[in-house]
Design an enzyme around this catalytic site. Structure first.
Site, PDB file in Angstrom:
ATOM      1  N   LYS A 251       0.829  -1.060  -0.098  1.00  9.76           N
ATOM      2  CA  LYS A 251       0.087   0.016  -0.127  1.00  9.76           C
ATOM      3  C   LYS A 251       0.795   1.287  -0.070  1.00  9.76           C
ATOM      4  O   LYS A 251       1.760   1.250   0.851  1.00  9.76           O
ATOM      5  CB  LYS A 251      -1.031   0.058   1.261  1.00  9.76           C
ATOM      6  CG  LYS A 251      -1.617   1.513   1.520  1.00  9.76           C
ATOM      7  CD  LYS A 251      -2.615   1.357   2.796  1.00  9.76           C
ATOM      8  CE  LYS A 251      -3.376   2.655   3.143  1.00  9.76           C
ATOM      9  NZ  LYS A 251      -4.219   2.512   4.238  1.00  9.76           N
ATOM     10  N   ASP A 256      -2.246  10.296   3.691  1.00  6.71           N
ATOM     11  CA  ASP A 256      -3.689   9.870   3.984  1.00  6.71           C
ATOM     12  C   ASP A 256      -4.558  10.999   4.894  1.00  6.71           C
ATOM     13  O   ASP A 256      -4.286  10.931   5.962  1.00  6.71           O
ATOM     14  CB  ASP A 256      -3.739   8.419   4.782  1.00  6.71           C
ATOM     15  CG  ASP A 256      -5.348   8.120   4.949  1.00  6.71           C
ATOM     16  OD1 ASP A 256      -6.350   8.831   4.274  1.00  6.71           O
ATOM     17  OD2 ASP A 256      -5.745   6.891   5.352  1.00  6.71           O
ATOM     18  N   LYS A 263      -9.826  13.024   8.180  1.00 11.04           N
ATOM     19  CA  LYS A 263      -9.368  12.633   9.578  1.00 11.04           C
ATOM     20  C   LYS A 263      -9.304  13.926  10.466  1.00 11.04           C
ATOM     21  O   LYS A 263      -9.047  15.055   9.777  1.00 11.04           O
ATOM     22  CB  LYS A 263      -8.243  12.155   9.394  1.00 11.04           C
ATOM     23  CG  LYS A 263      -7.727  10.616   8.770  1.00 11.04           C
ATOM     24  CD  LYS A 263      -6.708  10.121   8.862  1.00 11.04           C
ATOM     25  CE  LYS A 263      -6.292   8.964   8.138  1.00 11.04           C
ATOM     26  NZ  LYS A 263      -7.131   7.799   8.797  1.00 11.04           N
ATOM     27  N   ASP A 274       1.642   6.384   5.448  1.00 14.09           N
ATOM     28  CA  ASP A 274       0.686   5.359   4.971  1.00 14.09           C
ATOM     29  C   ASP A 274       1.082   4.751   3.672  1.00 14.09           C
ATOM     30  O   ASP A 274       0.491   4.030   2.869  1.00 14.09           O
ATOM     31  CB  ASP A 274      -0.659   6.069   4.688  1.00 14.09           C
ATOM     32  CG  ASP A 274      -1.964   5.218   5.053  1.00 14.09           C
ATOM     33  OD1 ASP A 274      -1.679   4.244   5.491  1.00 14.09           O
ATOM     34  OD2 ASP A 274      -2.790   5.626   4.280  1.00 14.09           O
ATOM     35  N   ASP A 333     -12.096   7.249   4.031  1.00 16.82           N
ATOM     36  CA  ASP A 333     -10.705   6.922   4.865  1.00 16.82           C
ATOM     37  C   ASP A 333     -10.662   5.432   4.486  1.00 16.82           C
ATOM     38  O   ASP A 333      -9.313   5.334   5.266  1.00 16.82           O
ATOM     39  CB  ASP A 333     -11.100   7.413   6.170  1.00 16.82           C
ATOM     40  CG  ASP A 333      -9.774   7.598   6.792  1.00 16.82           C
ATOM     41  OD1 ASP A 333      -8.593   7.646   6.270  1.00 16.82           O
ATOM     42  OD2 ASP A 333      -9.819   7.858   8.078  1.00 16.82           O
ATOM     43  N   GLU A 335      -9.543   3.843   2.343  1.00 12.93           N
ATOM     44  CA  GLU A 335      -9.103   3.972   0.914  1.00 12.93           C
ATOM     45  C   GLU A 335      -8.084   2.842   0.563  1.00 12.93           C
ATOM     46  O   GLU A 335      -7.662   2.517  -0.530  1.00 12.93           O
ATOM     47  CB  GLU A 335      -8.329   5.329   0.573  1.00 12.93           C
ATOM     48  CG  GLU A 335      -6.886   5.492   1.159  1.00 12.93           C
ATOM     49  CD  GLU A 335      -6.645   5.321   2.560  1.00 12.93           C
ATOM     50  OE1 GLU A 335      -7.686   5.447   3.309  1.00 12.93           O
ATOM     51  OE2 GLU A 335      -5.464   5.212   3.030  1.00 12.93           O
ATOM     52  N   ARG A 337      -7.758  -0.519   1.123  1.00 13.24           N
ATOM     53  CA  ARG A 337      -8.312  -1.674   0.538  1.00 13.24           C
ATOM     54  C   ARG A 337      -8.846  -1.348  -0.952  1.00 13.24           C
ATOM     55  O   ARG A 337      -8.774  -2.192  -1.621  1.00 13.24           O
ATOM     56  CB  ARG A 337      -9.422  -1.971   1.453  1.00 13.24           C
ATOM     57  CG  ARG A 337     -10.684  -1.286   1.535  1.00 13.24           C
ATOM     58  CD  ARG A 337     -11.579  -1.337   2.854  1.00 13.24           C
ATOM     59  NE  ARG A 337     -10.790  -0.989   3.914  1.00 13.24           N
ATOM     60  CZ  ARG A 337     -11.463  -1.285   5.053  1.00 13.24           C
ATOM     61  NH1 ARG A 337     -12.292  -1.692   5.364  1.00 13.24           N
ATOM     62  NH2 ARG A 337     -10.649  -0.717   6.375  1.00 13.24           N
TER      63      ARG A 337
HETATM   64  N1  BES Z   1      -4.089   4.707   6.875  1.00 10.71           N
HETATM   65  C1  BES Z   1      -5.239   4.301   7.502  1.00 10.71           C
HETATM   66  C2  BES Z   1      -4.934   3.411   8.803  1.00 10.71           C
HETATM   67  C3  BES Z   1      -3.987   3.802   9.786  1.00 10.71           C
HETATM   68  C4  BES Z   1      -4.283   4.377  11.157  1.00 10.71           C
HETATM   69  C5  BES Z   1      -2.491   3.692   9.695  1.00 10.71           C
HETATM   70  C6  BES Z   1      -3.414   4.569  11.995  1.00 10.71           C
HETATM   71  C7  BES Z   1      -1.574   3.861  10.526  1.00 10.71           C
HETATM   72  C8  BES Z   1      -1.983   4.368  11.779  1.00 10.71           C
HETATM   73  C9  BES Z   1      -6.521   4.090   7.051  1.00 10.71           C
HETATM   74  O1  BES Z   1      -6.410   4.066   5.533  1.00 10.71           O
HETATM   75  C10 BES Z   1      -7.583   4.346   7.650  1.00 10.71           C
HETATM   76  O2  BES Z   1      -7.943   5.433   7.894  1.00 10.71           O
HETATM   77  N2  BES Z   1      -8.495   3.116   8.045  1.00 10.71           N
HETATM   78  C11 BES Z   1      -9.523   3.461   8.775  1.00 10.71           C
HETATM   79  C12 BES Z   1     -10.609   2.745   8.442  1.00 10.71           C
HETATM   80  C13 BES Z   1     -12.103   2.812   8.661  1.00 10.71           C
HETATM   81  C14 BES Z   1     -12.558   3.926   8.067  1.00 10.71           C
HETATM   82  C15 BES Z   1     -12.872   1.787   8.409  1.00 10.71           C
HETATM   83  C16 BES Z   1      -9.340   3.508  10.313  1.00 10.71           C
HETATM   84  O3  BES Z   1      -8.545   2.583  10.710  1.00 10.71           O
HETATM   85  O4  BES Z   1     -10.074   4.192  10.924  1.00 10.71           O
HETATM   86 ZN    ZN Z   2      -4.791   4.884   4.726  1.00 15.40          ZN
HETATM   87 MN    MN Z   3      -7.564   6.053   5.347  1.00 16.07          MN
END
Ligand code: BES
Ligand code: ZN
Ligand code: MN
Length: 483
Positions: A251, A256, A263, A274, A333, A335, A337
């Site tokens: 990825k 992000d 966020k 990310d 967010d 994204e 996947r």
């Molecule tokens: N890049 C983030 C996940 C992340 C969180 C990486 C903290 C490193 C540290 C990912 O894209 C994300 O935002 N995931 C969301 C998914 C949710 C919207 C289902 C999350 O974890 O909140």
């Molecule tokens: Zn992300």
């Molecule tokens: Mn995200």
């Protein structure tokens, strides 16, 4: 830059550099070249200085090596019975940190576990100095590890070469993760990746138009939010006679923001991390042609920003991935996947024996497993077992999480095949991510590693400063070396 190389024991003994040794609480480790009398007086001297061999302790003093006075440096390993490889890496890291400003060169006799000892030294010497002056006063640039005869020499040189390649790959990945987000556009990273081409490695870049031709609507949906175009880098290492083929998919969200599902500011502070999965793929390919594993390796780094610009994709949008599956975007967010969906399709079409993806996918994995354990999900237990044994050699822990049948319903879409978040908010986020990705690998044996907790550290670790960690680059190198 620290260099750890092999040298003849007799030359190290003849020289005047300080000699570094490990010591247990019970006594010296190795150091068989010293007479029993010299060992005894060394230990007595160390005790006198308040050194007891506990893990993390170091001490330095002048003493007799049996024939002349010279400087010795001891690093504690703790109790003999509780020793492991990771303890050795940490002890070597303490040694480096305690004396990097005091000695320009050292003889270092770790006795066993030469690779881990060298890794501990090398990995703790990492510094990211792109945006500020390097630390002042660091002297230590050369460490010589002894061999006594030809057989030992070959073993020692091989172990040190492996450690040096591992450190080089880890540093490359850490540098990319630590780089400011605006200084790593997908196209600039793709350009840098072209520099990895050479003996045995080819690199091609799929740009936006080609990705559209390839039907990568899911990846391109995320990319719409940025003025900087996306890029998917495909690297191939193809040694002669390789019987197996492995795909590594990373990825590469170069920042992000969450997109329109923005966020909060605090969560965004570290989101340059990310693209750690893509950085891992690049780090591995940096050294692959020199490591020479007997397996064909395909690397895919799928890169874009995730930003809320005017053209950005919106909650409610429906995207079509390369395998024809449609996806309702309910949260921009989620994204990672979406970009991985298309990259996994592409990887699966190569018909590899295994796909491993690396993704900072969910904050939930940090809640579940913390910052030292990577979450692993799979459709093939045997493949995960092989990765797990590699992770034990590297001491980069993995823990399997399930892909429960009961939750499959959670990612079914209302007006599309799939939706990109689960139906029950706040529940099993990491597993939902894994279940979603599984939809794009077909029957190919696959492991998903959620590195959101482990690819980044807010505070210094024993042999890693705050920032990108390069985890689990060493696991991947061990895994590929085992073919
Ligand atoms: N890049 C983030 C996940 C992340 C969180 C990486 C903290 C490193 C540290 C990912 O894209 C994300 O935002 N995931 C969301 C998914 C949710 C919207 C289902 C999350 O974890 O909140
Ligand atoms: Zn992300
Ligand atoms: Mn995200």
């Amino acid at each position: 830059m620290l260099k750890v190389s092999a040298g003849a024991l007799k030359d190290i003994l003849k020289g005047t550099d300080p000699i570094a040794l490990f010591a247990f609480e019970e006594g010296l480790a190795g150091a068989a070249f010293l007479s029993p009398a010299a060992r005894k007086s060394l230990l007595a001297r160390a005790k006198d200085e308040g050194f007891s061999g506990k893990a993390g302790e170091t001490v330095s003093f002048l003493a007799s090596d049996g024939s002349k006075e010279r400087r010795f440096v001891l690093a504690g390993l703790g109790k003999k019975a509780s020793l492991d490889r990771e303890g050795i890496r940490k002890a070597a890291a303490s040694l480096y940190k305690a004396y990097k400003k005091r000695f320009p060169s050292l003889g270092f006799c770790p006795h066993t576990e030469i690779q881990a000892s060298a890794e501990g030294l090398l990995l703790s010497s990492y510094e990211f100095s792109r945006y500020k002056k390097p630390e002042e006063g660091v002297l230590l640039t050369s460490v010589l590890v002894p061999w006594a005869d030809a057989r030992e020499r070959a073993r020692c040189e091989a172990a040190l070469a492996k450690a040096a390649l591992a450190a080089e790959a880890v540093f490359f990945a850490r540098d990319l993760v630590n780089t400011a987000p605006s200084d790593k556009t997908p196209l600039s990273l793709a350009e840098a990746a072209k520099g990895l081409a050479g003996s045995g490695v080819t690199v091609s870049v799929i740009e936006k138009e080609e990705a559209a031709d390839l039907g990568m609507g899911s990846f391109l949906g995320v990319a719409r939010g940025s003025v900087h175009p996306p890029a998917l880098v495909h690297l191939i290492y193809k040694p002669k006679g390789a019987k197996k083929k492995v795909a590594l998919v990373g990825k590469g969200i170069t920042f992000d923001s969450g997109g329109l599902s923005l966020k909060p500011p605090q969560s965004m502070e570290t989101m340059k991390c990310d693209m750690a999965g893509a950085a891992l793929v690049f780090g591995v390919f940096k050294v692959l042609a020199r490591l020479k594993p007997k397996v064909e390796v395909h690397g895919y780094a799928v890169m874009t920003y995730n930003l809320p610009a005017a053209a950005a994709y919106k909650p409610g949008d429906v995207l079509r991935a390369r395998n024809g599956k449609t996806i309702e975007v309910l949260n921009t967010d989620a994204e990672g996947r979406l970009v991985l969906a298309d990259a996994l399709c592409l990887a699966a079409e190569e018909k590899p024996d295994a796909i491993v993806d690396f993704a900072t996918l969910t904050g939930a994995v940090l809640i579940a497993l913390g910052s030292s354990v990577t979450g692993a999900m799979t459709n093939d237990k045997a493949l995960l077992a092989r990765l797990s044994s590699a992770s034990r050699l590297a001491d980069e822990p993995l823990w399997e999480l399930p892909l429960p049948k009961e939750y499959e319903e959670n990612i079914k879409g209302k007006i599309a095949d799939l939706q990109n978040i689960g139906k029950v908010r706040g529940e099993a986020g990491t597993l939902i991510g894994g279940l979603f990705l599984r939809e794009f690998v077909g029957e190919t044996p696959w492991v998903h590693l959620d590195i959101a907790g482990t690819a980044w550290t807010d505070s210094e670790k024993p042999y890693c400063p705050a920032g990108g960690t390069g985890v689990p680059v060493r696991t991947v190198l061990e895994y590929l070396s085992a073919f």
